[in-house]
Write a protein that holds these residues in place. Sequence first.
Motif, PDB file in Angstrom:
ATOM      1  N   UNK A 176     -22.585   6.116 -18.668  1.00  0.00           N
ATOM      2  CA  UNK A 176     -22.747   6.080 -17.211  1.00  0.00           C
ATOM      3  C   UNK A 176     -23.992   5.284 -16.825  1.00  0.00           C
ATOM      4  N   UNK A 177     -25.061   5.441 -17.610  1.00  0.00           N
ATOM      5  CA  UNK A 177     -26.282   4.680 -17.328  1.00  0.00           C
ATOM      6  C   UNK A 177     -26.015   3.183 -17.433  1.00  0.00           C
ATOM      7  N   UNK A 178     -25.241   2.786 -18.441  1.00  0.00           N
ATOM      8  CA  UNK A 178     -24.901   1.374 -18.607  1.00  0.00           C
ATOM      9  C   UNK A 178     -24.050   0.867 -17.452  1.00  0.00           C
ATOM     10  N   UNK A 179     -23.101   1.693 -17.009  1.00  0.00           N
ATOM     11  CA  UNK A 179     -22.246   1.314 -15.880  1.00  0.00           C
ATOM     12  C   UNK A 179     -23.075   1.108 -14.616  1.00  0.00           C
ATOM     13  N   UNK A 180     -24.036   1.985 -14.404  1.00  0.00           N
ATOM     14  CA  UNK A 180     -24.894   1.853 -13.224  1.00  0.00           C
ATOM     15  C   UNK A 180     -25.731   0.568 -13.283  1.00  0.00           C
ATOM     16  N   UNK A 181     -26.266   0.254 -14.451  1.00  0.00           N
ATOM     17  CA  UNK A 181     -27.077  -0.941 -14.588  1.00  0.00           C
ATOM     18  C   UNK A 181     -26.236  -2.199 -14.358  1.00  0.00           C
ATOM     19  N   UNK A 182     -25.018  -2.191 -14.890  1.00  0.00           N
ATOM     20  CA  UNK A 182     -24.115  -3.327 -14.680  1.00  0.00           C
ATOM     21  C   UNK A 182     -23.811  -3.505 -13.198  1.00  0.00           C
ATOM     22  N   UNK A 183     -23.546  -2.396 -12.515  1.00  0.00           N
ATOM     23  CA  UNK A 183     -23.214  -2.446 -11.084  1.00  0.00           C
ATOM     24  C   UNK A 183     -24.404  -2.959 -10.275  1.00  0.00           C
ATOM     25  N   UNK A 184     -25.599  -2.485 -10.588  1.00  0.00           N
ATOM     26  CA  UNK A 184     -26.805  -2.905  -9.856  1.00  0.00           C
ATOM     27  C   UNK A 184     -27.098  -4.393 -10.080  1.00  0.00           C
ATOM     28  N   UNK A 185     -26.829  -4.867 -11.282  1.00  0.00           N
ATOM     29  CA  UNK A 185     -27.029  -6.293 -11.577  1.00  0.00           C
ATOM     30  C   UNK A 185     -26.061  -7.154 -10.762  1.00  0.00           C
ATOM     31  N   UNK A 186     -24.842  -6.652 -10.602  1.00  0.00           N
ATOM     32  CA  UNK A 186     -23.811  -7.400  -9.880  1.00  0.00           C
ATOM     33  C   UNK A 186     -23.966  -7.279  -8.360  1.00  0.00           C
ATOM     34  N   UNK A 187     -24.672  -6.254  -7.902  1.00  0.00           N
ATOM     35  CA  UNK A 187     -24.740  -5.927  -6.479  1.00  0.00           C
ATOM     36  C   UNK A 187     -25.103  -7.109  -5.574  1.00  0.00           C
ATOM     37  N   UNK A 188     -26.184  -7.849  -5.823  1.00  0.00           N
ATOM     38  CA  UNK A 188     -26.515  -8.961  -4.918  1.00  0.00           C
ATOM     39  C   UNK A 188     -25.424 -10.025  -4.873  1.00  0.00           C
ATOM     40  N   UNK A 189     -24.705 -10.215  -5.963  1.00  0.00           N
ATOM     41  CA  UNK A 189     -23.611 -11.190  -5.995  1.00  0.00           C
ATOM     42  C   UNK A 189     -22.415 -10.685  -5.189  1.00  0.00           C
TER      43      UNK A 189
END
Length: 324
Positions: A8-21
């Motif tokens: 879940x931590x990895x999923x959150x980090x991936x989502x946050x990285x993609x967020x501005x895009x």
Amino acid sequence: MNQEETREKELRMEFRTLLPHLESWGNEVDKTLKEILHEFILTKKVQIGPAFRVKDEDKYIEKVTARKAYNNPLIETSDKVGTRVVLLNTKDLVDVSDVLMNHDSWNITKDREWLKEVESNPSTFDYQSEHFVVTPKKETLLDIDFNALKCEIQIRTLLQHAYAEVSHDHVYKGAYKNDKPILRKLAKSMALMEATDDYFNQIFDLIGNPNNKENDLLKNLGILYKHIVPEKEVYYSQDLSDLYLPLFYNKPFNVGNLDGFVENNAQLKNWINRSNLLLFKHPIIIMLAYFLRNDQDYLCENWPSTRSQLEGLHLGLGYSFSDY
């Protein structure tokens, strides 16, 4: 930290990285929709315009962990960012769907097609909406997998939107999703909405009939206006048309008379070009000039706007206003 917590931590980090895009792509989709649907917006067929929203992080995590198993959730999910256009009736929905599908600045697929759902289940009255998924063209990307930047576009009518707001937020995702009496009433409400939409479409067919005398008048005014002042910016406003059309409705004349009126009034072009009033940018000015020339008393006695606009009309077309 156990395996599930790590995931879940990895999923959150991936989502946050993609967020501005996602935000950037959502903004671009809204901008594109406003451009390609400009005529629909101008004619008030769009009731609620696009305004993208990025999915809440916790909602995203809930979806990809608790609701369904995904191998690659960033790529497989299509609603991380979404936008919506709400229209007046189902005929507009079909036209807008065609515009979206034929636009070439994005990759687009149709995710849900309500007409086919109705055809497959004609006795079922349920949620209705067109769903599209758009991604950027590969050449527009830098280092982001374009498949991760999926934006869902929902296209629905105002009646369908009202149903969706009630059913989605208060029934299907609430404590009453298995309450049969509520579900039955919900289905009845959609049946009523479909019938109402049919009546609305019939009304708009009558309004849009080219043989309608008001439509014929507006069409001819538009043609004449562009003919006599092709260089002047045209201001099309249905509200302004609706304000002055009763003058014609209450005292109609042969629309063909306008051709001769324009031909025999060489100064009309100069008067229209010279004026800075917004009224003179609208083709309805030709009808008002016609009434002013041929039935000034009727025009003044039944003038639907302000006295200052009436004075501006007189002076702008070279008439004295001292007697009114």
